[in-house]
Structures are given as C-alpha cells and as structure tokens.
Design an enzyme around this catalytic site. Structure first.
Site, mmCIF file in Angstrom:
data_model
loop_
_atom_site.group_PDB
_atom_site.id
_atom_site.type_symbol
_atom_site.label_atom_id
_atom_site.label_comp_id
_atom_site.label_asym_id
_atom_site.label_seq_id
_atom_site.Cartn_x
_atom_site.Cartn_y
_atom_site.Cartn_z
ATOM 1 N N ASP A 1 -5.203 -6.455 5.651
ATOM 2 C CA ASP A 1 -4.739 -5.076 5.457
ATOM 3 C C ASP A 1 -4.775 -4.340 6.786
ATOM 4 O O ASP A 1 -5.825 -4.239 7.418
ATOM 5 C CB ASP A 1 -5.674 -4.389 4.439
ATOM 6 C CG ASP A 1 -5.299 -2.946 4.156
ATOM 7 O OD1 ASP A 1 -4.172 -2.530 4.499
ATOM 8 O OD2 ASP A 1 -6.150 -2.232 3.579
ATOM 9 N N MET B 1 -12.599 2.838 0.237
ATOM 10 C CA MET B 1 -13.120 3.223 1.562
ATOM 11 C C MET B 1 -14.019 4.436 1.378
ATOM 12 O O MET B 1 -13.680 5.563 1.753
ATOM 13 C CB MET B 1 -11.951 3.500 2.510
ATOM 14 C CG MET B 1 -11.236 2.219 2.926
ATOM 15 S SD MET B 1 -9.644 2.519 3.685
ATOM 16 C CE MET B 1 -8.622 2.625 2.235
ATOM 17 N N ASP C 1 -5.352 2.839 -1.951
ATOM 18 C CA ASP C 1 -6.353 3.189 -0.939
ATOM 19 C C ASP C 1 -7.120 4.454 -1.320
ATOM 20 O O ASP C 1 -6.575 5.555 -1.290
ATOM 21 C CB ASP C 1 -5.663 3.399 0.417
ATOM 22 C CG ASP C 1 -5.144 2.094 0.988
ATOM 23 O OD1 ASP C 1 -5.962 1.183 1.218
ATOM 24 O OD2 ASP C 1 -3.919 1.984 1.199
ATOM 25 N N HIS D 1 -1.824 -2.126 -3.964
ATOM 26 C CA HIS D 1 -3.070 -1.899 -3.213
ATOM 27 C C HIS D 1 -3.232 -0.388 -3.100
ATOM 28 O O HIS D 1 -2.423 0.284 -2.455
ATOM 29 C CB HIS D 1 -2.927 -2.563 -1.842
ATOM 30 C CG HIS D 1 -4.082 -2.341 -0.916
ATOM 31 N ND1 HIS D 1 -5.173 -3.179 -0.883
ATOM 32 C CD2 HIS D 1 -4.308 -1.395 0.025
ATOM 33 C CE1 HIS D 1 -6.022 -2.750 0.047
ATOM 34 N NE2 HIS D 1 -5.528 -1.670 0.609
ATOM 35 N N SER E 1 0.870 -1.176 0.000
ATOM 36 C CA SER E 1 0.000 0.000 0.000
ATOM 37 C C SER E 1 0.906 1.225 0.000
ATOM 38 O O SER E 1 1.785 1.356 0.856
ATOM 39 C CB SER E 1 -0.865 0.008 1.263
ATOM 40 O OG SER E 1 -1.255 1.336 1.578
ATOM 41 N N MET F 1 -9.944 -6.451 7.361
ATOM 42 C CA MET F 1 -9.182 -5.312 7.898
ATOM 43 C C MET F 1 -8.639 -5.680 9.271
ATOM 44 O O MET F 1 -9.367 -6.167 10.138
ATOM 45 C CB MET F 1 -10.081 -4.074 8.026
ATOM 46 C CG MET F 1 -10.470 -3.427 6.713
ATOM 47 S SD MET F 1 -9.087 -2.971 5.651
ATOM 48 C CE MET F 1 -8.210 -1.771 6.664
ATOM 49 N N MET G 1 -10.004 6.992 -0.315
ATOM 50 C CA MET G 1 -10.778 7.429 0.869
ATOM 51 C C MET G 1 -11.534 8.705 0.532
ATOM 52 O O MET G 1 -10.993 9.598 -0.128
ATOM 53 C CB MET G 1 -9.823 7.708 2.033
ATOM 54 C CG MET G 1 -8.949 6.525 2.405
ATOM 55 S SD MET G 1 -8.054 6.841 3.926
ATOM 56 C CE MET G 1 -6.921 5.437 3.940
ATOM 57 N N HIS H 1 -8.849 -0.296 -3.061
ATOM 58 C CA HIS H 1 -9.504 -0.438 -1.755
ATOM 59 C C HIS H 1 -10.402 0.780 -1.566
ATOM 60 O O HIS H 1 -9.932 1.859 -1.206
ATOM 61 C CB HIS H 1 -8.441 -0.541 -0.653
ATOM 62 C CG HIS H 1 -9.037 -0.765 0.700
ATOM 63 N ND1 HIS H 1 -8.289 -0.720 1.851
ATOM 64 C CD2 HIS H 1 -10.319 -1.029 1.094
ATOM 65 C CE1 HIS H 1 -9.083 -0.952 2.886
ATOM 66 N NE2 HIS H 1 -10.312 -1.130 2.459
HETATM 67 C C1 DX5 Z 1 -5.720 1.741 6.033
HETATM 68 C C2 DX5 Z 1 -5.409 1.279 4.647
HETATM 69 C C3 DX5 Z 1 -4.211 0.409 4.565
HETATM 70 C C4 DX5 Z 1 -2.963 1.029 5.079
HETATM 71 C C5 DX5 Z 1 -1.916 -0.014 5.296
HETATM 72 O O1 DX5 Z 1 -7.010 2.222 6.094
HETATM 73 O O2 DX5 Z 1 -6.496 0.566 4.109
HETATM 74 O O3 DX5 Z 1 -4.049 -0.102 3.248
HETATM 75 O O4 DX5 Z 1 -2.437 1.999 4.243
HETATM 76 O O5 DX5 Z 1 -0.822 0.580 5.884
HETATM 77 P P1 DX5 Z 1 -0.121 -0.075 7.144
HETATM 78 O O6 DX5 Z 1 0.447 -1.387 6.682
HETATM 79 O O7 DX5 Z 1 0.916 0.897 7.520
HETATM 80 O O8 DX5 Z 1 -1.165 -0.273 8.197
HETATM 81 ZN ZN ZN Z 2 -6.099 -0.562 2.299
#
Ligand code: DX5
Ligand code: ZN
Length: 231
Positions: free
Chosen positions: A178, A75, A41, A39, A14, A144, A43, A73
C-alpha cells in the site's frame, strides 16, 4: 496464519483520494471496474497526521454493497478499541499497525473472534522481524510503501526486501502492499511476491480505472504463474 492454498491476486482500490461526498458511487465504480475488494483508510489524527472516517460510515456503506470485501486499514492509536464496532459495521479484514499496538497476540485473537481476518501493518521504518513471533496469528501482512497518512506519495522500492523475505518464508501468506503502487512499479511489486495490491490515486485518478486494474492484475498473475512454474 493463512491456510494452505497459494495466495491469489487481489486488487483493492483505496478510495482515499476519490470524491468522498459520493462514497458509495465511488466504491461502486471501483467494483464495476474490476476491483476484488475495497481498501478503506481509517485515520485518527494521532497515529497519522490526517483524519478520515470511522465505523459509522462503514456501517452505512455495507448495505449498499453487501458482498464486497472491506479491508479496514486502521491507521489509529489503540486499534483494540474499534474491533467490535468495525465487525458490527460489516468489515471483513481488520488491518492494524504493529507500531500502535501493545499486546499483539491479544488483539489478533480479538479480531479473529469477532469474525474478521487479521491484518498486520508495518510502517516503512518497522523491521519485518517485529511480527515474526506472531506469524501464526495473522492472515495478511500489509507492507507500507509510503509513510501512512496521505495518498499520492512516491512508492518506496526498498520496501520490496520485506515482501521478498515474507514470500520466501511464508509461501501461503497474503502479502499486501500500500502506497504509491501503480502501473509504473507493479512489476517489481509482483516479482517480490505481493498478491494483495492496494492502489489509490493510480486507479481513482485514471480516466479508465478498469484499464489500470486489468494492468495491475495481469502483472501480478504473471508473476504468480512464473513462481509456481519455478517451484
Ligand atoms: C496512505 C493510505 C493508502 C493510500 C494509497 O496512508 O494507507 O491506502 O490512500 O493511495 P496511493 O496509491 O495514492 O498512495
Ligand atoms: Zn491504506
């Protein structure tokens, strides 16, 4: 649900906590360090209390690395809203959160029809039973191991019971984890049965990311081999 080949180990860094002003370079660095996929992310500031990027960035990134598997991902609230845009931007996997979805079967079908693999994400407080009625409709379950929203949080080991349950009941399913995953806890993750490993700060913050990726892979491959011998 996934086909009938046993799941193999895939490591997906990520890049959330990497230098996002150099996104393509950071992604290339991960690929050259041995990543199997990226991956990414997304948001929206509503589903989680943080903001990142959306499909316009993914669309710019895609031509720079045409063959890399992008796991989005999502979110976000209303995950059904971004399916076409993400498919058009070149995403390979659309991982939405059940907590944000009103009609799970309809969304799964929409993702599949747009040519992406279907990923279903569960926050730590969401029981795994929530998704069981739809198990024919998704390819990947994302468990998660932190509350979604931020990188660098502590790994929640008690989520491994969900992974174990899924692996026991769905031997062919891709199970992704994750949040806070890294060299310190990869063995419990691997033994529980996860095969798609997302890791952020443990990889992007390391002086030698390739060493961390190799270590994660080694642990997961050993666990898969062990479980196959026991079958
Ligand atoms: C958190 C994300 C993860 C995160 C992982 O909400 O979905 O993908 O970036 O990072 P680490 O491994 O540092 O928790
Ligand atoms: Zn993630």
């Amino acid at each position: 649900m996934s086909g009938h080949t046993l799941p193999c180990c895939k490591i997906g860094p990520s890049i959330l906590c990497a230098d996002l002003s150099c996104l393509a370079d950071e992604c290339r660095k991960m690929i050259h360090s041995g990543a199997d996929y990226l991956h990414l992310d997304v948001m929206d500031g509503h589903f989680v209390p943080n903001l990142t990027f959306g499909h316009p960035i993914v669309k710019c990134l895609r031509p720079k690395m045409p063959d890399i598997y992008f796991d989005m991902h999502m979110m976000v609230q209303n995950p059904e809203k971004w399916v076409e845009s993400m498919a058009d931007a070149g995403a390979n996997q659309y991982t939405f959160h059940v907590e944000a979805c009103e009609d799970i079967p309809a969304l799964c079908r929409k993702i599949q029809e747009s040519g992406m693999r279907v990923g279903v994400g569960l926050k730590p407080g969401t029981p795994v039973e929530t998704i069981l009625p739809y198990s024919d409709l998704f390819d990947v379950v994302l468990i998660m191991t932190v509350e979604p929203g931020f990188g660098g949080q502590s790994f929640m080991e008690d989520m491994m019971s969900k992974v174990q349950y899924l692996r026991t009941n769905f031997p062919y399913l891709d199970i992704e984890v994750d949040g806070g995953v890294g060299p310190n806890n990869i063995d419990v993750v691997a033994e529980a049965g996860a095969n798609m490993i997302v890791s952020g700060t443990a990889i992007t913050g390391a002086s030698d990311p390739s060493q961390v990726i190799a270590l994660l892979r080694n642990s997961v491959e050993n666990a898969i081999q062990k479980s196959q011998l026991e079958r």
